[in-house]
Design a protein around this motif. Structure first.
Motif, PDB file in Angstrom:
ATOM      1  N   PRO A 162       0.831  -1.210   0.000  1.00  0.00           N
ATOM      2  CA  PRO A 162       0.000   0.000   0.000  1.00  0.00           C
ATOM      3  C   PRO A 162       0.870   1.266   0.000  1.00  0.00           C
ATOM      4  O   PRO A 162       2.070   1.223   0.280  1.00  0.00           O
ATOM      5  CB  PRO A 162      -0.815  -0.126   1.291  1.00  0.00           C
ATOM      6  N   LEU A 163       0.241   2.384  -0.283  1.00  0.00           N
ATOM      7  CA  LEU A 163       0.948   3.653  -0.406  1.00  0.00           C
ATOM      8  C   LEU A 163       1.600   4.080   0.911  1.00  0.00           C
ATOM      9  O   LEU A 163       2.714   4.607   0.914  1.00  0.00           O
ATOM     10  CB  LEU A 163      -0.019   4.739  -0.901  1.00  0.00           C
ATOM     11  N   TRP A 164       0.940   3.817   2.020  1.00  0.00           N
ATOM     12  CA  TRP A 164       1.529   4.211   3.305  1.00  0.00           C
ATOM     13  C   TRP A 164       2.812   3.424   3.569  1.00  0.00           C
ATOM     14  O   TRP A 164       3.775   3.955   4.131  1.00  0.00           O
ATOM     15  CB  TRP A 164       0.539   4.041   4.457  1.00  0.00           C
ATOM     16  N   LEU A 165       2.851   2.165   3.156  1.00  0.00           N
ATOM     17  CA  LEU A 165       4.043   1.355   3.356  1.00  0.00           C
ATOM     18  C   LEU A 165       5.158   1.788   2.401  1.00  0.00           C
ATOM     19  O   LEU A 165       6.340   1.759   2.755  1.00  0.00           O
ATOM     20  CB  LEU A 165       3.709  -0.127   3.168  1.00  0.00           C
ATOM     21  N   THR A 166       4.791   2.222   1.209  1.00  0.00           N
ATOM     22  CA  THR A 166       5.770   2.778   0.280  1.00  0.00           C
ATOM     23  C   THR A 166       6.422   4.013   0.879  1.00  0.00           C
ATOM     24  O   THR A 166       7.631   4.220   0.747  1.00  0.00           O
ATOM     25  CB  THR A 166       5.092   3.133  -1.061  1.00  0.00           C
ATOM     26  N   THR A 167       5.639   4.844   1.563  1.00  0.00           N
ATOM     27  CA  THR A 167       6.167   6.033   2.219  1.00  0.00           C
ATOM     28  C   THR A 167       7.140   5.645   3.329  1.00  0.00           C
ATOM     29  O   THR A 167       8.221   6.224   3.447  1.00  0.00           O
ATOM     30  CB  THR A 167       5.027   6.895   2.782  1.00  0.00           C
ATOM     31  N   VAL A 168       6.775   4.655   4.127  1.00  0.00           N
ATOM     32  CA  VAL A 168       7.660   4.186   5.202  1.00  0.00           C
ATOM     33  C   VAL A 168       8.960   3.646   4.606  1.00  0.00           C
ATOM     34  O   VAL A 168      10.050   3.943   5.103  1.00  0.00           O
ATOM     35  CB  VAL A 168       6.947   3.117   6.065  1.00  0.00           C
ATOM     36  N   PHE A 169       8.846   2.848   3.542  1.00  0.00           N
ATOM     37  CA  PHE A 169      10.042   2.312   2.885  1.00  0.00           C
ATOM     38  C   PHE A 169      10.890   3.443   2.310  1.00  0.00           C
ATOM     39  O   PHE A 169      12.117   3.376   2.338  1.00  0.00           O
ATOM     40  CB  PHE A 169       9.669   1.327   1.784  1.00  0.00           C
ATOM     41  N   GLY A 170      10.260   4.475   1.779  1.00  0.00           N
ATOM     42  CA  GLY A 170      10.992   5.630   1.260  1.00  0.00           C
ATOM     43  C   GLY A 170      11.743   6.363   2.361  1.00  0.00           C
ATOM     44  O   GLY A 170      12.883   6.802   2.166  1.00  0.00           O
ATOM     45  N   ILE A 171      11.127   6.510   3.529  1.00  0.00           N
ATOM     46  CA  ILE A 171      11.788   7.146   4.668  1.00  0.00           C
ATOM     47  C   ILE A 171      12.993   6.319   5.101  1.00  0.00           C
ATOM     48  O   ILE A 171      14.078   6.855   5.332  1.00  0.00           O
ATOM     49  CB  ILE A 171      10.805   7.339   5.836  1.00  0.00           C
ATOM     50  N   ILE A 172      12.813   5.004   5.196  1.00  0.00           N
ATOM     51  CA  ILE A 172      13.918   4.120   5.578  1.00  0.00           C
ATOM     52  C   ILE A 172      15.034   4.195   4.536  1.00  0.00           C
ATOM     53  O   ILE A 172      16.218   4.241   4.881  1.00  0.00           O
ATOM     54  CB  ILE A 172      13.417   2.677   5.775  1.00  0.00           C
ATOM     55  N   GLY A 173      14.662   4.203   3.261  1.00  0.00           N
ATOM     56  CA  GLY A 173      15.660   4.320   2.197  1.00  0.00           C
ATOM     57  C   GLY A 173      16.441   5.622   2.271  1.00  0.00           C
ATOM     58  O   GLY A 173      17.649   5.643   2.036  1.00  0.00           O
ATOM     59  N   ALA A 174      15.759   6.719   2.613  1.00  0.00           N
ATOM     60  CA  ALA A 174      16.443   8.006   2.760  1.00  0.00           C
ATOM     61  C   ALA A 174      17.420   7.964   3.928  1.00  0.00           C
ATOM     62  O   ALA A 174      18.539   8.490   3.836  1.00  0.00           O
ATOM     63  CB  ALA A 174      15.427   9.127   2.966  1.00  0.00           C
ATOM     64  N   ILE A 175      17.037   7.313   5.005  1.00  0.00           N
ATOM     65  CA  ILE A 175      17.929   7.180   6.159  1.00  0.00           C
ATOM     66  C   ILE A 175      19.150   6.344   5.789  1.00  0.00           C
ATOM     67  O   ILE A 175      20.287   6.692   6.129  1.00  0.00           O
ATOM     68  CB  ILE A 175      17.173   6.574   7.357  1.00  0.00           C
ATOM     69  N   VAL A 176      18.923   5.247   5.057  1.00  0.00           N
ATOM     70  CA  VAL A 176      20.039   4.404   4.607  1.00  0.00           C
ATOM     71  C   VAL A 176      20.960   5.199   3.685  1.00  0.00           C
ATOM     72  O   VAL A 176      22.189   5.144   3.810  1.00  0.00           O
ATOM     73  CB  VAL A 176      19.505   3.130   3.908  1.00  0.00           C
ATOM     74  N   GLY A 177      20.385   5.948   2.747  1.00  0.00           N
ATOM     75  CA  GLY A 177      21.188   6.763   1.841  1.00  0.00           C
ATOM     76  C   GLY A 177      22.002   7.814   2.570  1.00  0.00           C
ATOM     77  O   GLY A 177      23.163   8.061   2.231  1.00  0.00           O
ATOM     78  N   ASN A 178      21.415   8.444   3.579  1.00  0.00           N
ATOM     79  CA  ASN A 178      22.156   9.423   4.374  1.00  0.00           C
ATOM     80  C   ASN A 178      23.299   8.767   5.131  1.00  0.00           C
ATOM     81  O   ASN A 178      24.389   9.334   5.245  1.00  0.00           O
ATOM     82  CB  ASN A 178      21.235  10.144   5.348  1.00  0.00           C
TER      83      ASN A 178
END
Length: 92
Positions: free
Chosen positions: A28-44
């Motif tokens: 779902p879209l909310w989980l995509t947002t959570v995964f995007g936040i986690i991905g941004a943290i990993v990228g940082n």
């Protein structure tokens, strides 16, 4: 205000990651947002580990690493979500 930016950036990165990945993602879209936040943290984190610091202009390397992290997390997260929901797909 930082949490609001984290949600917005996570949402945008998650959507871009879903567009980059081949096939249809089933989370779902909310989980995509959570995964995007986690991905941004990993990228940082990766950017900090390789010595990329803040610049005066747009920090393209950090943004590309955030996007790469989001693509990886959204892809893996979709596989895990599919297994948890009972969609037995091959991991290729």
């Amino acid at each position: 205000m930082g949490w609001l930016w984290a949600i917005i950036v996570g949402f945008v990165l998650g959507l871009i990651a879903r567009a980059i990945l081949p096939g249809k993602q089933h989370q779902p879209l909310w989980l995509t947002t959570v995964f995007g936040i986690i991905g941004a943290i990993v990228g940082n984190a990766v950017a900090s580990w390789i010595g990329v610091h803040d610049t005066r202009g747009i920090d393209w390397i950090r943004h590309l690493l955030q996007l790469a992290g989001a693509v990886a997390v959204v892809g893996l997260g979709d596989m895990v979500y599919g297994m948890v929901r009972g969609n037995k797909r091959q991991m290729t």
